[in-house]
Design an enzyme around this catalytic site. Structure first.
Site, PDB file in Angstrom:
ATOM      1  N   ASP A  77      43.290  15.772 -22.313  1.00  0.00           N
ATOM      2  CA  ASP A  77      42.732  15.974 -23.647  1.00  0.00           C
ATOM      3  C   ASP A  77      43.060  14.802 -24.594  1.00  0.00           C
ATOM      4  O   ASP A  77      44.154  14.250 -24.538  1.00  0.00           O
ATOM      5  CB  ASP A  77      43.305  17.286 -24.208  1.00  0.00           C
ATOM      6  CG  ASP A  77      42.443  17.875 -25.300  1.00  0.00           C
ATOM      7  OD1 ASP A  77      41.340  17.353 -25.543  1.00  0.00           O
ATOM      8  OD2 ASP A  77      42.878  18.868 -25.917  1.00  0.00           O
ATOM      9  N   HIS A  78      42.116  14.492 -25.437  1.00  0.00           N
ATOM     10  CA  HIS A  78      42.291  13.458 -26.472  1.00  0.00           C
ATOM     11  C   HIS A  78      42.855  12.147 -25.918  1.00  0.00           C
ATOM     12  O   HIS A  78      43.883  11.653 -26.365  1.00  0.00           O
ATOM     13  CB  HIS A  78      43.150  13.979 -27.634  1.00  0.00           C
ATOM     14  CG  HIS A  78      42.352  14.828 -28.582  1.00  0.00           C
ATOM     15  ND1 HIS A  78      41.547  14.292 -29.550  1.00  0.00           N
ATOM     16  CD2 HIS A  78      42.214  16.167 -28.678  1.00  0.00           C
ATOM     17  CE1 HIS A  78      40.947  15.275 -30.220  1.00  0.00           C
ATOM     18  NE2 HIS A  78      41.325  16.420 -29.705  1.00  0.00           N
ATOM     19  N   GLU A 180      34.007  14.720 -21.735  1.00  0.00           N
ATOM     20  CA  GLU A 180      33.723  15.178 -23.100  1.00  0.00           C
ATOM     21  C   GLU A 180      33.971  14.056 -24.087  1.00  0.00           C
ATOM     22  O   GLU A 180      34.945  13.314 -23.968  1.00  0.00           O
ATOM     23  CB  GLU A 180      34.618  16.378 -23.461  1.00  0.00           C
ATOM     24  CG  GLU A 180      34.504  16.784 -24.935  1.00  0.00           C
ATOM     25  CD  GLU A 180      35.110  18.149 -25.253  1.00  0.00           C
ATOM     26  OE1 GLU A 180      34.824  19.117 -24.507  1.00  0.00           O
ATOM     27  OE2 GLU A 180      35.856  18.252 -26.230  1.00  0.00           O
ATOM     28  N   LYS A 222      45.242  24.594 -37.587  1.00  0.00           N
ATOM     29  CA  LYS A 222      45.927  25.101 -36.400  1.00  0.00           C
ATOM     30  C   LYS A 222      46.433  26.538 -36.610  1.00  0.00           C
ATOM     31  O   LYS A 222      47.058  26.838 -37.620  1.00  0.00           O
ATOM     32  CB  LYS A 222      47.107  24.198 -36.063  1.00  0.00           C
ATOM     33  CG  LYS A 222      46.708  22.765 -35.729  1.00  0.00           C
ATOM     34  CD  LYS A 222      45.981  22.679 -34.410  1.00  0.00           C
ATOM     35  CE  LYS A 222      45.584  21.238 -34.087  1.00  0.00           C
ATOM     36  NZ  LYS A 222      44.771  21.145 -32.889  1.00  0.00           N
ATOM     37  N   HIS A 255      37.107  22.539 -30.784  1.00  0.00           N
ATOM     38  CA  HIS A 255      38.564  22.326 -30.675  1.00  0.00           C
ATOM     39  C   HIS A 255      39.268  23.153 -31.737  1.00  0.00           C
ATOM     40  O   HIS A 255      38.644  23.652 -32.661  1.00  0.00           O
ATOM     41  CB  HIS A 255      38.907  20.854 -30.887  1.00  0.00           C
ATOM     42  CG  HIS A 255      38.461  19.962 -29.770  1.00  0.00           C
ATOM     43  ND1 HIS A 255      39.115  18.812 -29.423  1.00  0.00           N
ATOM     44  CD2 HIS A 255      37.425  20.072 -28.904  1.00  0.00           C
ATOM     45  CE1 HIS A 255      38.506  18.226 -28.409  1.00  0.00           C
ATOM     46  NE2 HIS A 255      37.462  18.966 -28.077  1.00  0.00           N
TER      47      HIS A 255
HETATM   48 ZN   LIG Z   1      40.622  18.176 -30.667  1.00  0.00          ZN
END
Ligand SMILES: [Zn+2]
Length: 387
Positions: A77-78, A180, A222, A255
């Site tokens: 991810d990222h 992605e 978050k 996300h």
């Molecule tokens: Zn993200």
């Protein structure tokens, strides 16, 4: 079986501790959603002190002992640079999320025309004009004029080139993988016209991507529900869906998707099954909810440390909690439902794991049934809304 998931509707369960997959399996079973059981960003690995290999091994162990037979994925991810790739490739990740935000030129939104024209030298403007300037071609997501096209190229051209480079790098070492592009952590929301431009340019340059994560309007903070105008978001999501269906080759990705209960019905309504949702820290919060009951003393230590480290640790996250606004008389585990407490605990996980990682893991192993039950309940409340 660890494999790319393609266009199946999918759900990402990030697990910072390496002990959450049994609870994730219990929740996702029978939902029809394809799971990503290993999903950590480079930033998370740095803070938890885990390697891509450890993350995937922890998930694999749980998958094997639960006899999960259906396909599942592992999301690197990222990823920001080419140097981020090798440890994830070597560990067998199947899903690669490229974050080109460092190459997005946010000033393009306000640059005067002359500055845009200066910045765009080097791009093939004749070709871009042929591709995008169709006066009759106005769509749901809008249309380009010269100024808007210059803005799009200046703002995202570098990010697109970087993403194409990352894709070529991966293609050289792997045969099939989910890919992605995520611009969810850029400064400004992604308009549906910009989404169209990014998707069109990537497609034209031969990038086969599985999902795209725009930054949506409003605040996706978050560990808490969506903050913003749901009616406006509904309309935006419909436009992004129209772009996605126009191409028909990828899914929309959300996300910071945990705890966004108010928008899940909008996702289902607008995106249908072309969806991917990512969650991560919310499983850590369920670990803390478990500890708050089984080991309140350890929880209090984590909480005090969280209050101390919040100001420093919040810097790279989208949060708005204020330590002064946490109710002082909140009993455990209800503190885990307070907006401010959730965000403070959510972003201070690195500090907590540095100081108490061993104790936290030992307690969760000792109380695995309670942890799994909390995870199952929490995720079923999400997944039920996506059915
Ligand atoms: Zn993200």
């Amino acid at each position: 079986m660890l494999s790319p998931l393609g266009l199946s509707p999918s759900f990402g369960f990030g697990d910072r501790l390496g002990l959450a997959t049994p609870g994730h399996i219990a929740a996702v079973k029978g939902t029809g959603l394809a799971p990503i059981f290993a999903q950590q960003s480079v930033r998370e690995n740095a803070r938890t002190g885990r390697t891509p290999q450890q993350v995937i091994d922890d998930a694999k162990r749980a998958v094997e002992s639960a006899h999960w037979e259906a396909p599942w994925g592992a999301d690197a991810d990222h990823l920001k640079t080419v140097d981020d790739l090798p440890p994830f490739i070597e560990a067998g990740y199947t899903f690669f999320t490229i974050d080109p935000s460092a190459y997005v030129d946010n000033a393009a939104d306000t640059d005067p025309l002359a500055v845009l024209q200066e910045k765009v030298r080097g791009s093939d403007l004749d070709q871009l004009s042929d591709l995008y300037l169709h006066p009759a071609g106005e769509r749901v997501w809008g249309g380009f004029d010269t100024h808007k096209l210059l803005q799009a190229e200046v703002k995202y051209g570098g990010a697109i080139r970087h993403t194409v480079g990352m894709y070529h790098h991966l293609s050289e070492s792997m045969e099939s993988f989910d890919f992605e592009i995520s611009v969810d952590e850029t400064d400004a929301p992604t308009t549906s016209l910009e989404h169209y431009f990014i998707a069109s340019e990537l497609t034209r340059q031969g990038v086969k991507f599985t999902s795209l994560a725009p930054r949506f309007i409003g605040r996706f903070e978050k560990g808490v529900d969506y903050i913003g105008d749901l009616v406006a978001l509904d309309a935006e999501m419909a436009k992004h869906a129209a772009v996605t269906f126009h191409f028909g080759t990828y899914k929309l990705s959300l996300h910071s998707g945990s705890d966004k209960f108010s928008i899940y019905p909008l996702i289902v309504k607008n995106w249908g099954s072309r969806l991917h949702v990512k969650t991560a820290g919310t499983s850590y919060l369920e670990a803390l909810r478990t500890l708050a009951v089984t080991s309140p003393e350890l929880f209090e230590q984590i909480w005090s440390l969280g209050l101390e480290s919040y100001e420093a640790d919040r810097a790279t996250y989208h949060v708005s909690a204020e330590a002064a606004l946490v109710p002082t008389d909140q009993a455990l585990p209800a503190l885990l439902d307070d907006f401010h407490a959730r965000q403070i605990l959510h972003v201070t996980f690195g500090s907590a794991l540095t100081h108490y990682g061993q104790e936290i893991r030992a307690e969760l192993v000792r109380h695995a049934d309670a942890y799994n039950a909390n995870l199952q309940k929490h995720f079923c409340s999400h997944l039920d809304l996506l059915k």
